[in-house]
Design a protein around this motif. Structure first.
Motif, PDB file in Angstrom:
ATOM      1  N   ALA A   1     100.269  49.378  55.622  1.00 24.43           N
ATOM      2  CA  ALA A   1      99.893  49.192  53.997  1.00 24.43           C
ATOM      3  C   ALA A   1     100.595  48.281  53.198  1.00 24.43           C
ATOM      4  O   ALA A   1     100.271  47.532  52.262  1.00 24.43           O
ATOM      5  N   PHE A   2     102.281  48.383  53.274  1.00 22.74           N
ATOM      6  CA  PHE A   2     103.113  47.672  52.610  1.00 22.74           C
ATOM      7  C   PHE A   2     102.707  46.234  52.621  1.00 22.74           C
ATOM      8  O   PHE A   2     103.003  45.362  52.012  1.00 22.74           O
ATOM      9  N   LEU A   3     102.680  45.842  54.108  1.00 27.14           N
ATOM     10  CA  LEU A   3     102.396  44.264  54.322  1.00 27.14           C
ATOM     11  C   LEU A   3     101.108  43.897  53.842  1.00 27.14           C
ATOM     12  O   LEU A   3     101.091  42.627  53.261  1.00 27.14           O
ATOM     13  N   ASP A   4     100.118  44.601  53.613  1.00 25.08           N
ATOM     14  CA  ASP A   4      98.825  44.264  53.052  1.00 25.08           C
ATOM     15  C   ASP A   4      99.011  43.947  51.424  1.00 25.08           C
ATOM     16  O   ASP A   4      98.605  43.076  50.913  1.00 25.08           O
ATOM     17  N   THR A   5      99.809  44.908  50.877  1.00 26.10           N
ATOM     18  CA  THR A   5     100.438  44.782  49.608  1.00 26.10           C
ATOM     19  C   THR A   5     100.954  43.534  49.231  1.00 26.10           C
ATOM     20  O   THR A   5     100.788  42.850  48.333  1.00 26.10           O
ATOM     21  N   TRP A   6     102.130  43.357  50.084  1.00 27.17           N
ATOM     22  CA  TRP A   6     102.955  42.098  49.951  1.00 27.17           C
ATOM     23  C   TRP A   6     102.053  40.828  50.009  1.00 27.17           C
ATOM     24  O   TRP A   6     102.219  39.918  49.181  1.00 27.17           O
ATOM     25  N   LEU A   7     101.246  40.808  50.882  1.00 29.11           N
ATOM     26  CA  LEU A   7     100.312  39.426  51.201  1.00 29.11           C
ATOM     27  C   LEU A   7      99.366  39.334  50.163  1.00 29.11           C
ATOM     28  O   LEU A   7      99.177  38.244  49.755  1.00 29.11           O
ATOM     29  N   ALA A   8      99.027  40.729  49.326  1.00 28.43           N
ATOM     30  CA  ALA A   8      97.933  40.491  48.441  1.00 28.43           C
ATOM     31  C   ALA A   8      98.405  40.063  47.174  1.00 28.43           C
ATOM     32  O   ALA A   8      97.701  39.579  46.454  1.00 28.43           O
ATOM     33  N   SER A   9      99.651  40.030  47.251  1.00 25.53           N
ATOM     34  CA  SER A   9     100.679  39.641  45.907  1.00 25.53           C
ATOM     35  C   SER A   9     100.456  38.049  45.840  1.00 25.53           C
ATOM     36  O   SER A   9     100.639  37.518  44.721  1.00 25.53           O
ATOM     37  N   PHE A  10     100.021  37.379  46.806  1.00 22.42           N
ATOM     38  CA  PHE A  10      99.991  36.064  46.892  1.00 22.42           C
ATOM     39  C   PHE A  10      98.406  35.673  46.182  1.00 22.42           C
ATOM     40  O   PHE A  10      98.385  34.108  46.246  1.00 22.42           O
ATOM     41  N   LEU A  11      97.644  36.716  46.331  1.00 24.23           N
ATOM     42  CA  LEU A  11      96.188  36.122  45.956  1.00 24.23           C
ATOM     43  C   LEU A  11      95.978  36.141  44.414  1.00 24.23           C
ATOM     44  O   LEU A  11      96.865  36.649  43.624  1.00 24.23           O
ATOM     45  N   VAL A  12      94.807  35.960  44.011  1.00 27.12           N
ATOM     46  CA  VAL A  12      94.383  36.182  42.734  1.00 27.12           C
ATOM     47  C   VAL A  12      94.686  37.708  42.062  1.00 27.12           C
ATOM     48  O   VAL A  12      94.680  38.490  43.058  1.00 27.12           O
ATOM     49  N   SER A  13      95.118  37.583  40.916  1.00 34.76           N
ATOM     50  CA  SER A  13      95.124  39.115  40.118  1.00 34.76           C
ATOM     51  C   SER A  13      94.136  39.860  40.368  1.00 34.76           C
ATOM     52  O   SER A  13      92.871  39.462  40.231  1.00 34.76           O
ATOM     53  N   GLY A  14      94.360  41.052  40.853  1.00 34.35           N
ATOM     54  CA  GLY A  14      93.376  42.043  40.691  1.00 34.35           C
ATOM     55  C   GLY A  14      93.412  42.583  42.421  1.00 34.35           C
ATOM     56  O   GLY A  14      92.861  43.643  42.757  1.00 34.35           O
ATOM     57  N   SER A  15      93.846  41.624  43.390  1.00 32.63           N
ATOM     58  CA  SER A  15      93.805  41.552  44.676  1.00 32.63           C
ATOM     59  C   SER A  15      94.467  43.056  45.385  1.00 32.63           C
ATOM     60  O   SER A  15      93.587  43.927  46.268  1.00 32.63           O
ATOM     61  N   ILE A  16      95.458  43.395  44.698  1.00 32.47           N
ATOM     62  CA  ILE A  16      96.355  44.540  45.230  1.00 32.47           C
ATOM     63  C   ILE A  16      95.612  45.735  44.728  1.00 32.47           C
ATOM     64  O   ILE A  16      95.365  46.874  45.437  1.00 32.47           O
ATOM     65  N   SER A  17      94.832  45.722  43.579  1.00 34.96           N
ATOM     66  CA  SER A  17      94.273  46.882  43.065  1.00 34.96           C
ATOM     67  C   SER A  17      92.836  47.192  43.808  1.00 34.96           C
ATOM     68  O   SER A  17      92.408  48.282  44.052  1.00 34.96           O
ATOM     69  N   TYR A  18      92.304  45.951  44.262  1.00 35.16           N
ATOM     70  CA  TYR A  18      90.949  46.145  44.963  1.00 35.16           C
ATOM     71  C   TYR A  18      91.337  46.719  46.258  1.00 35.16           C
ATOM     72  O   TYR A  18      90.207  47.746  46.634  1.00 35.16           O
ATOM     73  N   LEU A  19      92.206  46.442  46.998  1.00 32.29           N
ATOM     74  CA  LEU A  19      92.580  46.827  48.231  1.00 32.29           C
ATOM     75  C   LEU A  19      93.257  48.467  48.023  1.00 32.29           C
ATOM     76  O   LEU A  19      92.683  49.124  48.913  1.00 32.29           O
ATOM     77  N   TYR A  20      93.711  48.801  46.984  1.00 32.46           N
ATOM     78  CA  TYR A  20      94.105  50.302  46.736  1.00 32.46           C
ATOM     79  C   TYR A  20      93.146  51.064  46.354  1.00 32.46           C
ATOM     80  O   TYR A  20      92.761  52.164  47.406  1.00 32.46           O
ATOM     81  N   TYR A  21      92.105  50.623  45.429  1.00 34.60           N
ATOM     82  CA  TYR A  21      91.030  51.608  45.034  1.00 34.60           C
ATOM     83  C   TYR A  21      90.122  51.696  46.437  1.00 34.60           C
ATOM     84  O   TYR A  21      89.213  52.827  46.813  1.00 34.60           O
ATOM     85  N   GLY A  22      89.782  50.448  47.322  1.00 34.44           N
ATOM     86  CA  GLY A  22      88.758  50.454  48.334  1.00 34.44           C
ATOM     87  C   GLY A  22      89.568  51.388  49.636  1.00 34.44           C
ATOM     88  O   GLY A  22      88.865  52.293  49.970  1.00 34.44           O
ATOM     89  N   ASN A  23      90.762  51.332  49.567  1.00 33.18           N
ATOM     90  CA  ASN A  23      91.392  52.167  50.865  1.00 33.18           C
ATOM     91  C   ASN A  23      91.421  53.531  50.352  1.00 33.18           C
ATOM     92  O   ASN A  23      91.028  54.496  51.282  1.00 33.18           O
ATOM     93  N   ARG A  24      91.417  53.786  49.222  1.00 34.49           N
ATOM     94  CA  ARG A  24      91.532  55.389  48.617  1.00 34.49           C
ATOM     95  C   ARG A  24      90.029  56.003  48.930  1.00 34.49           C
ATOM     96  O   ARG A  24      90.003  57.057  49.519  1.00 34.49           O
ATOM     97  N   VAL A  25      88.882  55.219  48.811  1.00 41.20           N
ATOM     98  CA  VAL A  25      87.635  55.763  49.008  1.00 41.20           C
ATOM     99  C   VAL A  25      87.551  55.953  50.660  1.00 41.20           C
ATOM    100  O   VAL A  25      86.918  56.789  51.053  1.00 41.20           O
ATOM    101  N   PHE A  26      88.084  54.762  51.464  1.00 44.33           N
ATOM    102  CA  PHE A  26      87.669  54.868  52.865  1.00 44.33           C
ATOM    103  C   PHE A  26      88.776  56.190  53.477  1.00 44.33           C
ATOM    104  O   PHE A  26      88.326  56.666  54.431  1.00 44.33           O
ATOM    105  N   GLN A  27      89.628  56.417  52.804  1.00 43.34           N
ATOM    106  CA  GLN A  27      90.646  57.566  53.474  1.00 43.34           C
ATOM    107  C   GLN A  27      89.988  58.936  53.312  1.00 43.34           C
ATOM    108  O   GLN A  27      90.300  59.847  53.921  1.00 43.34           O
TER     109      GLN A  27
END
Length: 435
Positions: free
Chosen positions: A240-266
């Motif tokens: 999860a930490f690595l995903d957040t770190w890698l997503a920080s290099f993407l367009v704004s909002g990517s970290i949030s999309y991963l966070y919210y999507g993973n929250r529902v998946f969990q």
């Protein structure tokens, strides 16, 4: 017994998640999104991370098989409890004494003034860790006796403690609210201890402090398995930490999309897979301790079939109604239609891996019950390695969706490697035989 236990765990988890959602809404409404919310969340994150990696999964996975096989259960449980509780109390006192240094090490981006504000909160919140260890220890004893209701519903008490703290302090200064929230965390931990003590007393499990001269073989084996289980449990958080770190290099909002999507998946993963594994593990551990592998295999087969049906239904519903689910939960205020579409795609990528992740949890129980925690940890580390490779390959062409799908692919790897160690031939024979 099995289905009743799964239902008990599922409803308890659902109750806690609903209260957690209410807590988040109140926190956002009363505390807002500012420097004060940041310092509280960072201070609470440290003991919460330790709890997830150290106190809950890893401890139970190592303790229940060792406890089942122990010839001197009271002595064994007493020594393990006192050693680990003593260590956590000393660690908490050290965090209190050096809270400023701890805050500076964890919150690297905070300036000196913010560190001064955060340090007292780190000191308070860290005492939740020894509290939750006490709860986890008693929960393991209760699970061994096939009593799941207390632990399942007690998880909601943390949220109730924090909700009460927010309501009491809502008209105060923001910094004062963070202190009330921190003490609300401790109040929630204390309430969890109390309800578990009542259950322990009712089941006559209070005799845990008893010592005789003994060989340390049982404790040494437990700690070896415990540290291996801790290593295995940490891989999900590293991922999860690595995903957040890698997503920080993407367009704004990517970290949030991963966070919210993973929250529902969990949610379905917790409601069905984790609830099933909690109920199943002590039953399998006892059967293997009694050298009754046929009983253990029948329990695993029944659980796998039930879980496969539930996860298949959850996957189908989640993928078909992905945008509707995200819209219903999140689309309001600054979260617009485009955010919903992007998060829904992430959710779908995660959900493709729901079944392998869930079923892998069932078959990993066989390794834990056989006290092969190090082998399970090696499998988890290999899966993490593949996750990193897939993430690096998919991030550029597919962005955040590629990171989510990389996690899914690593879930299939995890399932395959776990099944290999369980035995493909044993898997085939198990499902060929009638229940």
């Amino acid at each position: 017994m099995l289905i009743k236990s799964i239902f008990t765990n599922s409803t308890g988890i659902l109750t806690s998640r609903i209260l957690g959602f209410i807590r988040d809404l109140l926190t956002a409404s009363i505390l807002g999104a500012n420097i004060y919310s940041d310092i509280f969340f960072v201070a609470f994150k440290l003991p919460n991370l330790f709890r997830r990696v150290f106190a809950e999964g890893a401890f139970t996975q190592a303790f229940i098989p060792a406890y089942a096989k122990s010839k001197h259960k009271i002595r064994f449980s007493s020594i393990i409890f006192l050693q680990l509780f003593g260590f956590l109390i000393i660690l908490s006192l050290l965090v209190t004494a050096f809270s400023h240094l701890v805050a500076k090490a964890i919150a690297i981006g905070f300036d000196e003034k913010t560190i001064d504000l955060a340090a007292p909160l780190f000191a308070i919140n860290f005492y939740y860790l020894p509290m939750i260890f006490v709860v986890t220890f008693m929960a393991a004893l209760l699970q061994y006796k096939n009593h799941f209701a207390t632990t399942a519903y007690a998880t909601a008490l943390l949220n109730l403690g924090m909700i009460a703290a927010l309501l009491i302090s809502q008209d105060m200064e923001k910094y004062d609210i963070t202190f009330y929230l921190s003490y609300g965390v401790l109040a929630g931990g204390l309430m969890q201890i109390v309800v578990h003590l009542i259950a322990i007393k009712n089941l006559s499990l209070c005799k845990i402090f008893h010592f005789k001269k003994h060989k340390k073989k049982e404790e040494n084996k437990f700690y070896k398995n415990f540290f291996s289980a801790t290593l295995g449990s940490s891989t999900a958080h590293i991922s999860a930490f690595l995903d957040t770190w890698l997503a920080s290099f993407l367009v704004s909002g990517s970290i949030s999309y991963l966070y919210y999507g993973n929250r529902v998946f969990q949610l379905p993963l917790a409601l069905f897979a984790i609830a099933t594994s909690i109920a199943l593990f002590p039953m399998i551990a006892k059967a293997i301790k009694n050298k009754d592998e046929n009983k253990a295999l029948k329990l695993m087969k029944k659980s796998s079939l039930i879980l496969f049906a539930l996860l298949s239904l959850a996957t189908l519903i989640g993928i078909v109604f992905d945008e509707f689910i995200i819209w219903l939960l999140f689309e309001r205020g600054a979260f617009d239609k485009e955010d919903t579409i992007n998060t829904a795609l992430i959710l779908t990528m995660y959900l493709i891996g729901l079944i392998p992740y869930g079923i892998a949890k069932i078959f990993s129980l066989w390794l834990y019950a056989k006290e092969q925690q190090f082998l399970a940890a090696k499998i988890a580390m290999k899966s993490l390695g593949f996750n990193i490779i897939f993430s690096l390959l998919l991030i550029q062409p597919y962005g955040a969706a590629g990171l989510a799908f990389a996690s899914t692919l690593s879930g299939f790897i995890l399932f395959g490697l776990t099944l290999k160690e369980f035995g493909f031939k044993k898997f085939y024979i198990m499902f060929k035989k009638p229940i």
